[in-house]
Motif scaffolding. Structure first.
Motif, PDB file in Angstrom:
ATOM      1  N   TYR A  16       1.119  -2.865  -9.074  1.00  0.00           N
ATOM      2  CA  TYR A  16       0.776  -1.704  -9.889  1.00  0.00           C
ATOM      3  C   TYR A  16       1.829  -1.670 -10.994  1.00  0.00           C
ATOM      4  O   TYR A  16       2.967  -1.260 -10.737  1.00  0.00           O
ATOM      5  CB  TYR A  16       0.848  -0.412  -9.069  1.00  0.00           C
ATOM      6  CG  TYR A  16      -0.089  -0.381  -7.879  1.00  0.00           C
ATOM      7  CD1 TYR A  16      -1.451  -0.123  -8.053  1.00  0.00           C
ATOM      8  CD2 TYR A  16       0.376  -0.606  -6.589  1.00  0.00           C
ATOM      9  CE1 TYR A  16      -2.315  -0.076  -6.975  1.00  0.00           C
ATOM     10  CE2 TYR A  16      -0.486  -0.558  -5.502  1.00  0.00           C
ATOM     11  CZ  TYR A  16      -1.825  -0.300  -5.702  1.00  0.00           C
ATOM     12  OH  TYR A  16      -2.682  -0.250  -4.622  1.00  0.00           O
ATOM     13  N   ALA A  21       3.118  -4.343  -4.842  1.00  0.00           N
ATOM     14  CA  ALA A  21       2.771  -3.676  -3.581  1.00  0.00           C
ATOM     15  C   ALA A  21       2.493  -4.691  -2.475  1.00  0.00           C
ATOM     16  O   ALA A  21       2.705  -4.403  -1.300  1.00  0.00           O
ATOM     17  CB  ALA A  21       1.572  -2.759  -3.771  1.00  0.00           C
ATOM     18  N   ALA A  40       3.410   1.179   8.323  1.00  0.00           N
ATOM     19  CA  ALA A  40       3.756   2.565   8.019  1.00  0.00           C
ATOM     20  C   ALA A  40       3.143   2.977   6.684  1.00  0.00           C
ATOM     21  O   ALA A  40       2.573   2.147   5.966  1.00  0.00           O
ATOM     22  CB  ALA A  40       5.275   2.709   7.976  1.00  0.00           C
ATOM     23  N   ASN A  41       3.296   4.232   6.334  1.00  0.00           N
ATOM     24  CA  ASN A  41       2.874   4.724   5.012  1.00  0.00           C
ATOM     25  C   ASN A  41       3.515   3.866   3.935  1.00  0.00           C
ATOM     26  O   ASN A  41       4.708   3.597   3.979  1.00  0.00           O
ATOM     27  CB  ASN A  41       3.355   6.162   4.779  1.00  0.00           C
ATOM     28  CG  ASN A  41       2.518   7.166   5.538  1.00  0.00           C
ATOM     29  OD1 ASN A  41       3.025   7.846   6.407  1.00  0.00           O
ATOM     30  ND2 ASN A  41       1.251   7.250   5.229  1.00  0.00           N
ATOM     31  N   GLY A  42       2.704   3.448   2.985  1.00  0.00           N
ATOM     32  CA  GLY A  42       3.249   2.716   1.837  1.00  0.00           C
ATOM     33  C   GLY A  42       3.483   1.238   2.080  1.00  0.00           C
ATOM     34  O   GLY A  42       3.977   0.535   1.197  1.00  0.00           O
ATOM     35  N   ALA A  43       3.128   0.730   3.255  1.00  0.00           N
ATOM     36  CA  ALA A  43       3.365  -0.690   3.557  1.00  0.00           C
ATOM     37  C   ALA A  43       2.487  -1.606   2.716  1.00  0.00           C
ATOM     38  O   ALA A  43       2.806  -2.777   2.502  1.00  0.00           O
ATOM     39  CB  ALA A  43       3.116  -0.958   5.038  1.00  0.00           C
ATOM     40  N   GLY A  44       1.345  -1.067   2.240  1.00  0.00           N
ATOM     41  CA  GLY A  44       0.450  -1.867   1.410  1.00  0.00           C
ATOM     42  C   GLY A  44      -0.918  -2.096   2.027  1.00  0.00           C
ATOM     43  O   GLY A  44      -1.695  -2.923   1.552  1.00  0.00           O
ATOM     44  N   LYS A  45      -1.251  -1.342   3.063  1.00  0.00           N
ATOM     45  CA  LYS A  45      -2.496  -1.575   3.802  1.00  0.00           C
ATOM     46  C   LYS A  45      -3.724  -1.304   2.929  1.00  0.00           C
ATOM     47  O   LYS A  45      -4.661  -2.107   2.880  1.00  0.00           O
ATOM     48  CB  LYS A  45      -2.528  -0.694   5.060  1.00  0.00           C
ATOM     49  CG  LYS A  45      -1.311  -0.888   5.965  1.00  0.00           C
ATOM     50  CD  LYS A  45      -1.361  -0.039   7.233  1.00  0.00           C
ATOM     51  CE  LYS A  45      -1.433   1.460   7.013  1.00  0.00           C
ATOM     52  NZ  LYS A  45      -0.258   2.021   6.297  1.00  0.00           N
ATOM     53  N   THR A  46      -3.732  -0.158   2.264  1.00  0.00           N
ATOM     54  CA  THR A  46      -4.876   0.181   1.412  1.00  0.00           C
ATOM     55  C   THR A  46      -4.966  -0.783   0.225  1.00  0.00           C
ATOM     56  O   THR A  46      -6.065  -1.183  -0.179  1.00  0.00           O
ATOM     57  CB  THR A  46      -4.745   1.645   0.930  1.00  0.00           C
ATOM     58  OG1 THR A  46      -4.761   2.490   2.087  1.00  0.00           O
ATOM     59  CG2 THR A  46      -5.898   2.041   0.014  1.00  0.00           C
ATOM     60  N   THR A  47      -3.813  -1.175  -0.278  1.00  0.00           N
ATOM     61  CA  THR A  47      -3.787  -2.148  -1.375  1.00  0.00           C
ATOM     62  C   THR A  47      -4.428  -3.460  -0.931  1.00  0.00           C
ATOM     63  O   THR A  47      -5.179  -4.083  -1.695  1.00  0.00           O
ATOM     64  CB  THR A  47      -2.326  -2.378  -1.823  1.00  0.00           C
ATOM     65  OG1 THR A  47      -1.754  -1.124  -2.204  1.00  0.00           O
ATOM     66  CG2 THR A  47      -2.256  -3.353  -2.985  1.00  0.00           C
ATOM     67  N   GLU A  87     -10.221   4.951   3.207  1.00  0.00           N
ATOM     68  CA  GLU A  87      -9.383   5.888   3.953  1.00  0.00           C
ATOM     69  C   GLU A  87      -9.849   7.337   3.771  1.00  0.00           C
ATOM     70  O   GLU A  87      -9.886   8.107   4.719  1.00  0.00           O
ATOM     71  CB  GLU A  87      -7.949   5.732   3.451  1.00  0.00           C
ATOM     72  CG  GLU A  87      -6.946   6.604   4.144  1.00  0.00           C
ATOM     73  CD  GLU A  87      -5.508   6.261   3.751  1.00  0.00           C
ATOM     74  OE1 GLU A  87      -5.302   5.459   2.815  1.00  0.00           O
ATOM     75  OE2 GLU A  87      -4.611   6.809   4.388  1.00  0.00           O
ATOM     76  N   GLU A 163      -7.876   2.983   8.041  1.00  0.00           N
ATOM     77  CA  GLU A 163      -7.392   4.115   8.842  1.00  0.00           C
ATOM     78  C   GLU A 163      -8.494   5.058   9.327  1.00  0.00           C
ATOM     79  O   GLU A 163      -8.507   6.238   8.976  1.00  0.00           O
ATOM     80  CB  GLU A 163      -6.338   4.894   8.059  1.00  0.00           C
ATOM     81  CG  GLU A 163      -5.094   4.045   7.901  1.00  0.00           C
ATOM     82  CD  GLU A 163      -3.830   4.848   7.673  1.00  0.00           C
ATOM     83  OE1 GLU A 163      -3.695   5.914   8.308  1.00  0.00           O
ATOM     84  OE2 GLU A 163      -2.999   4.396   6.896  1.00  0.00           O
ATOM     85  N   GLN A 195      -2.362   3.066  11.211  1.00  0.00           N
ATOM     86  CA  GLN A 195      -0.982   3.439  11.539  1.00  0.00           C
ATOM     87  C   GLN A 195      -0.857   3.625  13.041  1.00  0.00           C
ATOM     88  O   GLN A 195       0.241   3.534  13.585  1.00  0.00           O
ATOM     89  CB  GLN A 195      -0.629   4.771  10.869  1.00  0.00           C
ATOM     90  CG  GLN A 195      -0.353   4.622   9.402  1.00  0.00           C
ATOM     91  CD  GLN A 195       0.390   5.828   8.860  1.00  0.00           C
ATOM     92  OE1 GLN A 195       1.422   6.219   9.380  1.00  0.00           O
ATOM     93  NE2 GLN A 195      -0.155   6.405   7.818  1.00  0.00           N
TER      94      GLN A 195
HETATM   95  P1  ATP Z   1      -0.771   4.770   3.540  1.00  0.00           P
HETATM   96  O1  ATP Z   1      -0.860   4.531   4.989  1.00  0.00           O
HETATM   97  O2  ATP Z   1       0.189   5.869   3.203  1.00  0.00           O
HETATM   98  O3  ATP Z   1      -2.074   4.871   2.840  1.00  0.00           O
HETATM   99  P2  ATP Z   1      -0.560   2.026   2.676  1.00  0.00           P
HETATM  100  O4  ATP Z   1       0.070   1.094   3.638  1.00  0.00           O
HETATM  101  O5  ATP Z   1      -2.028   2.031   2.604  1.00  0.00           O
HETATM  102  O6  ATP Z   1      -0.012   3.481   2.942  1.00  0.00           O
HETATM  103  P3  ATP Z   1      -0.649   1.523  -0.141  1.00  0.00           P
HETATM  104  O7  ATP Z   1      -1.471   2.722  -0.437  1.00  0.00           O
HETATM  105  O8  ATP Z   1      -1.310   0.208  -0.187  1.00  0.00           O
HETATM  106  O9  ATP Z   1       0.065   1.694   1.260  1.00  0.00           O
HETATM  107  O10 ATP Z   1       0.601   1.526  -1.118  1.00  0.00           O
HETATM  108  C1  ATP Z   1       1.545   0.451  -1.176  1.00  0.00           C
HETATM  109  C2  ATP Z   1       2.587   0.737  -2.242  1.00  0.00           C
HETATM  110  O11 ATP Z   1       1.985   0.722  -3.544  1.00  0.00           O
HETATM  111  C3  ATP Z   1       3.256   2.092  -2.114  1.00  0.00           C
HETATM  112  O12 ATP Z   1       4.614   1.955  -2.449  1.00  0.00           O
HETATM  113  C4  ATP Z   1       2.521   2.945  -3.127  1.00  0.00           C
HETATM  114  O13 ATP Z   1       3.370   3.967  -3.625  1.00  0.00           O
HETATM  115  C5  ATP Z   1       2.198   1.963  -4.198  1.00  0.00           C
HETATM  116  N1  ATP Z   1       0.942   2.343  -4.893  1.00  0.00           N
HETATM  117  C6  ATP Z   1      -0.262   2.531  -4.329  1.00  0.00           C
HETATM  118  N2  ATP Z   1      -1.202   2.861  -5.238  1.00  0.00           N
HETATM  119  C7  ATP Z   1      -0.547   2.898  -6.425  1.00  0.00           C
HETATM  120  C8  ATP Z   1      -0.942   3.192  -7.775  1.00  0.00           C
HETATM  121  N3  ATP Z   1      -2.210   3.505  -8.063  1.00  0.00           N
HETATM  122  N4  ATP Z   1      -0.006   3.145  -8.722  1.00  0.00           N
HETATM  123  C9  ATP Z   1       1.280   2.824  -8.427  1.00  0.00           C
HETATM  124  N5  ATP Z   1       1.718   2.530  -7.204  1.00  0.00           N
HETATM  125  C10 ATP Z   1       0.822   2.576  -6.202  1.00  0.00           C
END
Ligand code: ATP
Length: 237
Positions: A16, A21, A40-47, A87, A163, A195
């Motif tokens: 991003y 990510a 965990a939150n922010g690990a990059g799963k949704t990405t 999600e 999730e 998670q």
């Molecule tokens: P969660 O369980 O909280 O959804 P996650 O594992 O799915 O977390 P992601 O949503 O993939 O994590 O985010 C991974 C990293 O990329 C995080 O640091 C997040 O802040 C960052 N990120 C996600 N979306 C964006 C965006 N649109 N712009 C900038 N950074 C982003």
């Protein structure tokens, strides 16, 4: 006997802007298996899920059914049988259960939607009872069933679940994960992001642990469930 790979993600990088990510993530999903990605939150799963769907630009190689997905847009990936349950579930709150399901079929331009609708109702009797209820008035667990039902309209080969247990009570989580296991028995391949490590490992064949955009551990789910490294951080000690 090893199953052929349905999805092969190699060395994926997704950023991003300046923030990376995903930094070289590789995940292999054999046909007919449930593979979970824990983190965990922010690990990059949704990405990871959005990169597989092609809604985020990424570098690396994604192969599905032996063919590269490079340059294939979202619609093309859906047409090839990949379906994402996001999600946030992304339901149309002010539309009925039936209309939400029908939209799942519409996006795939399928003619068999009536039959598929009946199959979803057979699988989820709760949705059948509530077919005329507005989606926004369903309970959290029912909304998750509806989101999964919508993704099943059009018969995906690969279901990506982001999730599914989010915000649900433990008993409902068990129901939802039971449904996911049932899909596997019918031959649907599942990539599950969670998670809730313990519950997802219990229904998975293999699992990956994602930390700050990288795979930290991976292996058979039963082995990871016994791994002390995972224990402290993800399984509650
Ligand atoms: P969660 O369980 O909280 O959804 P996650 O594992 O799915 O977390 P992601 O949503 O993939 O994590 O985010 C991974 C990293 O990329 C995080 O640091 C997040 O802040 C960052 N990120 C996600 N979306 C964006 C965006 N649109 N712009 C900038 N950074 C982003």
């Amino acid at each position: 006997t090893a199953s052929p790979l349905l999805l092969d993600v190699r060395d994926l990088h997704t950023r991003y802007g300046r923030v990376e990510a995903l930094s070289g993530v590789s995940v292999r999903v054999p046909a007919g298996h449930i593979v979970s990605v824990i983190g965990a939150n922010g690990a990059g799963k949704t990405t990871l899920m959005n990169s597989i769907m092609g809604v985020l630009p990424s570098s690396g190689e994604i192969t599905y059914g032996g063919e590269s997905l490079r340059g294939v847009p979202l619609e093309g990936r859906v047409a090839r049988g990949i379906s994402l349950v996001p999600e946030r579930r992304d339901l149309f709150a002010s539309m009925t259960v039936a209309d939400n399901l029908q939209l799942g079929a519409y996006s795939r331009r399928r003619e068999n939607w009536r039959r598929e609708l009946e199959e979803v109702y057979t699988r989820f009797p709760r949705l059948a009872e509530r077919r005329r209820q507005l989606a926004g008035t369903l309970s959290g667990g029912e909304q998750q069933m509806l989101a999964i039902g919508r993704a099943l309209m059009g018969k995906p080969r690969l279901l990506l679940l982001d999730e599914p247990s989010l915000g649900l009570a433990p008993l409902i989580v068990r129901d939802i994960l039971g449904i996911v296991r049932g899909l596997r028995a019918e031959g649907v391949t599942v990539l599950l992001v969670e998670q809730n490590a313990r519950a997802s490992l219990a229904i998975s064949d293999e699992a990956y642990v994602l930390e700050t955009g990288q795979v930290r551990l991976h292996g058979p789910a039963a082995e990871l469930a016994r791994n002390p490294e995972l224990g402290a951080s993800y399984l509650g000690g």
